[in-house]
Write a protein that holds these residues in place. Structure first.
Motif, PDB file in Angstrom:
ATOM      1  N   ARG A   1       1.598 -29.961  -3.504  1.00 30.84           N
ATOM      2  CA  ARG A   1       2.457 -31.143  -3.443  1.00 30.84           C
ATOM      3  C   ARG A   1       3.703 -30.893  -4.287  1.00 30.84           C
ATOM      4  N   VAL A   2       4.859 -31.149  -3.683  1.00 35.33           N
ATOM      5  CA  VAL A   2       6.122 -30.951  -4.399  1.00 35.33           C
ATOM      6  C   VAL A   2       6.234 -32.018  -5.486  1.00 35.33           C
ATOM      7  N   THR A   3       6.400 -31.549  -6.751  1.00 40.16           N
ATOM      8  CA  THR A   3       6.474 -32.534  -7.838  1.00 40.16           C
ATOM      9  C   THR A   3       7.871 -32.643  -8.437  1.00 40.16           C
ATOM     10  N   SER A   4       8.656 -31.574  -8.378  1.00 43.45           N
ATOM     11  CA  SER A   4      10.037 -31.659  -8.875  1.00 43.45           C
ATOM     12  C   SER A   4      10.838 -30.459  -8.394  1.00 43.45           C
ATOM     13  N   PHE A   5      12.123 -30.490  -8.720  1.00 40.25           N
ATOM     14  CA  PHE A   5      13.020 -29.409  -8.296  1.00 40.25           C
ATOM     15  C   PHE A   5      13.749 -28.871  -9.506  1.00 40.25           C
ATOM     16  N   ASN A   6      13.996 -27.560  -9.473  1.00 33.11           N
ATOM     17  CA  ASN A   6      14.775 -26.943 -10.535  1.00 33.11           C
ATOM     18  C   ASN A   6      15.762 -26.020  -9.819  1.00 33.11           C
ATOM     19  N   GLN A   7      16.986 -26.508  -9.569  1.00 35.03           N
ATOM     20  CA  GLN A   7      17.945 -25.838  -8.662  1.00 35.03           C
ATOM     21  C   GLN A   7      17.269 -25.520  -7.320  1.00 35.03           C
ATOM     22  N   GLU A   8      17.283 -24.214  -6.879  1.00 34.53           N
ATOM     23  CA  GLU A   8      16.651 -23.959  -5.563  1.00 34.53           C
ATOM     24  C   GLU A   8      15.139 -23.806  -5.687  1.00 34.53           C
ATOM     25  N   THR A   9      14.629 -23.876  -6.901  1.00 37.66           N
ATOM     26  CA  THR A   9      13.194 -23.678  -7.075  1.00 37.66           C
ATOM     27  C   THR A   9      12.457 -25.009  -6.964  1.00 37.66           C
ATOM     28  N   VAL A  10      11.347 -24.965  -6.247  1.00 37.88           N
ATOM     29  CA  VAL A  10      10.528 -26.163  -6.088  1.00 37.88           C
ATOM     30  C   VAL A  10       9.300 -26.002  -6.977  1.00 37.88           C
ATOM     31  N   ILE A  11       8.900 -27.061  -7.645  1.00 40.75           N
ATOM     32  CA  ILE A  11       7.673 -27.003  -8.439  1.00 40.75           C
ATOM     33  C   ILE A  11       6.572 -27.652  -7.595  1.00 40.75           C
ATOM     34  N   ILE A  12       5.479 -26.900  -7.459  1.00 42.51           N
ATOM     35  CA  ILE A  12       4.404 -27.354  -6.562  1.00 42.51           C
ATOM     36  C   ILE A  12       3.103 -27.477  -7.350  1.00 42.51           C
ATOM     37  N   ASP A  13       2.394 -28.576  -7.111  1.00 44.11           N
ATOM     38  CA  ASP A  13       1.149 -28.819  -7.836  1.00 44.11           C
ATOM     39  C   ASP A  13      -0.066 -28.486  -6.968  1.00 44.11           C
ATOM     40  N   TYR A  14      -1.003 -27.713  -7.551  1.00 45.92           N
ATOM     41  CA  TYR A  14      -2.292 -27.429  -6.903  1.00 45.92           C
ATOM     42  C   TYR A  14      -3.399 -27.890  -7.838  1.00 45.92           C
ATOM     43  N   PHE A  15      -3.942 -29.015  -7.604  1.00 48.46           N
ATOM     44  CA  PHE A  15      -5.039 -29.543  -8.443  1.00 48.46           C
ATOM     45  C   PHE A  15      -4.714 -29.419  -9.934  1.00 48.46           C
ATOM     46  N   GLY A  16      -3.497 -29.752 -10.293  1.00 52.63           N
ATOM     47  CA  GLY A  16      -3.142 -29.738 -11.702  1.00 52.63           C
ATOM     48  C   GLY A  16      -2.484 -28.453 -12.191  1.00 52.63           C
ATOM     49  N   GLU A  17      -2.541 -27.382 -11.364  1.00 52.85           N
ATOM     50  CA  GLU A  17      -1.847 -26.132 -11.737  1.00 52.85           C
ATOM     51  C   GLU A  17      -0.473 -26.152 -11.094  1.00 52.85           C
ATOM     52  N   GLU A  18       0.563 -25.840 -11.866  1.00 55.53           N
ATOM     53  CA  GLU A  18       1.912 -25.878 -11.288  1.00 55.53           C
ATOM     54  C   GLU A  18       2.414 -24.475 -10.976  1.00 55.53           C
ATOM     55  N   LYS A  19       3.012 -24.317  -9.798  1.00 58.30           N
ATOM     56  CA  LYS A  19       3.595 -23.022  -9.400  1.00 58.30           C
ATOM     57  C   LYS A  19       5.022 -23.264  -8.946  1.00 58.30           C
ATOM     58  N   LYS A  20       5.836 -22.196  -9.028  1.00 58.36           N
ATOM     59  CA  LYS A  20       7.228 -22.294  -8.561  1.00 58.36           C
ATOM     60  C   LYS A  20       7.379 -21.577  -7.235  1.00 58.36           C
ATOM     61  N   ALA A  21       8.285 -22.058  -6.377  1.00 59.68           N
ATOM     62  CA  ALA A  21       8.577 -21.322  -5.140  1.00 59.68           C
ATOM     63  C   ALA A  21      10.027 -21.564  -4.734  1.00 59.68           C
ATOM     64  N   HIS A  22      10.629 -20.562  -4.075  1.00 58.01           N
ATOM     65  CA  HIS A  22      11.974 -20.733  -3.521  1.00 58.01           C
ATOM     66  C   HIS A  22      11.872 -21.474  -2.202  1.00 58.01           C
ATOM     67  N   ASN A  23      12.877 -22.294  -1.939  1.00 59.16           N
ATOM     68  CA  ASN A  23      12.857 -22.991  -0.667  1.00 59.16           C
ATOM     69  C   ASN A  23      14.105 -22.629   0.140  1.00 59.16           C
ATOM     70  N   ASP A  24      13.968 -21.657   1.052  1.00 58.50           N
ATOM     71  CA  ASP A  24      15.105 -21.240   1.879  1.00 58.50           C
ATOM     72  C   ASP A  24      15.111 -21.957   3.223  1.00 58.50           C
ATOM     73  N   PHE A  25      14.012 -22.556   3.606  1.00 64.96           N
ATOM     74  CA  PHE A  25      13.862 -22.915   5.021  1.00 64.96           C
ATOM     75  C   PHE A  25      13.729 -24.412   5.334  1.00 64.96           C
ATOM     76  N   TYR A  26      13.453 -25.280   4.345  1.00 67.74           N
ATOM     77  CA  TYR A  26      13.170 -26.691   4.679  1.00 67.74           C
ATOM     78  C   TYR A  26      13.935 -27.669   3.792  1.00 67.74           C
ATOM     79  N   GLU A  27      14.078 -28.914   4.308  1.00 63.42           N
ATOM     80  CA  GLU A  27      14.569 -29.996   3.449  1.00 63.42           C
ATOM     81  C   GLU A  27      13.348 -30.649   2.838  1.00 63.42           C
TER      82      GLU A  27
END
Ligand code: 5AD
Length: 431
Positions: free
Chosen positions: A8-34
């Motif tokens: 689940r997308v929880t916040s944004f840091n420039q082009e990086t999206v912060i994603i939550d997995y059962f309480g663990e947070e991971k970062k990912a680049h978003n080139d393809f979607y709004e």
């Protein structure tokens, strides 16, 4: 790191999206979607590869919730070290302690491990690598699908069964519609989230046509696409990136320039390395590595191979055994021992970037049937399943009797999932 479960997308840091997995947070680049906060996505190799409807995501998450924590517990239990076990030479214990704490070892110390021949100490080396894998990467395991789209190759590598040396080989080249349809099944029917498209160096394809199929897979299926077509031009590299490919798989085969010219006559190591560097600069995730057991290769060469893979900022290290093919100049050369491969995987884990993924290759599984399990328990955390249509598999004979070559995809997936479950690992790009 990436999970095949939706995040689940929880916040944004420039082009990086912060994603939550059962309480663990991971970062990912978003080139393809709004995207907005609250959206559900699949992320792979640090890229958002698919946006999925919330009801679908919540249903998958409800199935995963318990398993997610159960698997982590099994993994933690299996990777505990008992270094106080008796009979370890003091030197081995001291270096392993250091590496397990994340401190660097010297070249001499790493070579000491690559030269070990006592099975007990080799086992301990593997356990230490597994401990470090667990500590840094938890229980995630990449499961990519690989589609071998063409066995035509203009190169004359001395080790390779699909090289131009093998004149009697009956070759195939999949058309673009066929490639798309195989990718469609891999993603829609079998659940792969990351696909490698691989071929020999085949001039029979136009860059535009392969770019077209990459674009279609990317846009219509939403998967992370790796290309593995050998030494392509910089223009082609850029065109495939524009089309949506985000991964580049090409081994440098050996870091020893003299050995390189022996195993790839007429080619230069520097040319290959330059392309790998360009691919990284263009934004590709890199999968590279070397062959283990090439004629004349020394343990020092292997250590240099591991260091070179790291210098190339490799996302996933791919080290597999050389296996002689009867129709090549290396037909009579010896294959390496299982322990040579295990030591390489373990040392690679112990001296690479903490986030590096390490592959258990099909070559290793061909060398020894238990390889997937032993490799995953000695520092590796990735596998690739062959999703090439059955009628082509034997024609893509880089070496003879490749593991899994007669197994349907559904069977391979079932076996892989059951092995991963038994080891407490969660597949990150399948399901
Ligand atoms: N044994 C093991 N691996 C091989 N490859 C090619 N031929 C062989 C062989 N005989 C590997 C090379 C190449 C990859 C696609 O397959 O490392 O990069």
């Amino acid at each position: 790191m990436c999970y095949a479960i939706p995040g689940r997308v929880t916040s944004f840091n420039q082009e990086t999206v912060i994603i939550d997995y059962f309480g663990e947070e991971k970062k990912a680049h978003n080139d393809f979607y709004e995207l907005k906060v609250g959206d559900y996505v699949y992320a792979q190799g640090g890229f958002v590869v698919k946006k999925i409807p919330p009801d679908e995501a919540l249903e998958i998450l409800s199935v995963w919730k318990e398993t997610f924590f159960d698997l982590q517990e099994i993994d933690l239990r299996l990777s505990r070290l008992n270094l106080e076990a008796q009979g370890i030479p003091r030197k081995t214990g001291l270096i392993l302690d250091k590496l397990c704490e994340g401190r660097p070892a010297s070249k001499e110390e790493l070579l000491y491990f690559l030269n070990l021949d006592d099975p007990f100490q080799i086992e301990l080396l593997g356990k230490s690598a597994n401990f470090v894998r667990q500590k840094n990467l938890k229980n995630s395991c990449c499961v990519h699908g690989i589609i071998e789209i063409s066995s035509h190759c203009s190169q004359r590598c001395s080790y390779c069964g699909i090289s131009a040396h093998h004149q009697s080989l009956s070759r195939y080249r999949m058309g673009c519609e066929e490639i798309y349809s195989v990718a469609f099944d891999a993603v829609e029917k079998y659940g792969f989230k990351a696909l490698v498209l691989q071929s020999g160096e085949d001039a029979g394809y136009q860059t535009e046509e392969l770019a077209g199929v990459i674009r279609k897979i990317r846009e219509e299926l939403g998967a992370l696409i790796f290309i593995s077509f050998g030494e392509i031009s910089i223009d082609a590299l850029d065109e495939y990136y524009q089309a949506g490919a985000r991964g580049f798989l090409m081994r440098f085969e050996t870091s020893n320039p003299v050995l390189y010219e022996k195993v790839r006559p007429g080619n230069h190591l520097e040319t290959r390395l330059e392309l790998l560097r360009k691919a990284y600069e263009a934004g590709y995730l890199i999968i590279t590595g070397a062959l283990i057991g090439l004629p004349g290769q020394t343990p020092e060469d292997i250590l240099n191979d591991i260091h070179l893979a790291n210098e190339l900022k490799t996302e996933m290290l791919s080290f597999g055994p050389f296996i002689p093919h009867p129709s090549t100049p290396f037909a009579c050369e010896k294959k390496p021992l299982e322990t040579d491969v295990l030591k390489t995987l373990a040392v690679a884990r112990l001296c690479s970037d903490p986030e590096s993924k390490i592959l258990v290759t099909t070559g290793f599984e061909t060398l020894t049937p238990q390889a997937r399990k032993t490799g995953l328990m000695a520092g590796a955390n990735s596998v690739m399943l062959n999703v090439t249509p059955m009628q082509y598999r034997k024609k893509y004979c880089i070496y003879p009797h490749r593991a899994h070559e007669d197994e349907e995809i559904a069977f391979q997936i079932q076996e892989t999932i059951s092995l991963l479950k038994s080891l407490g690992r969660a597949p990150t790009d399948l399901g």
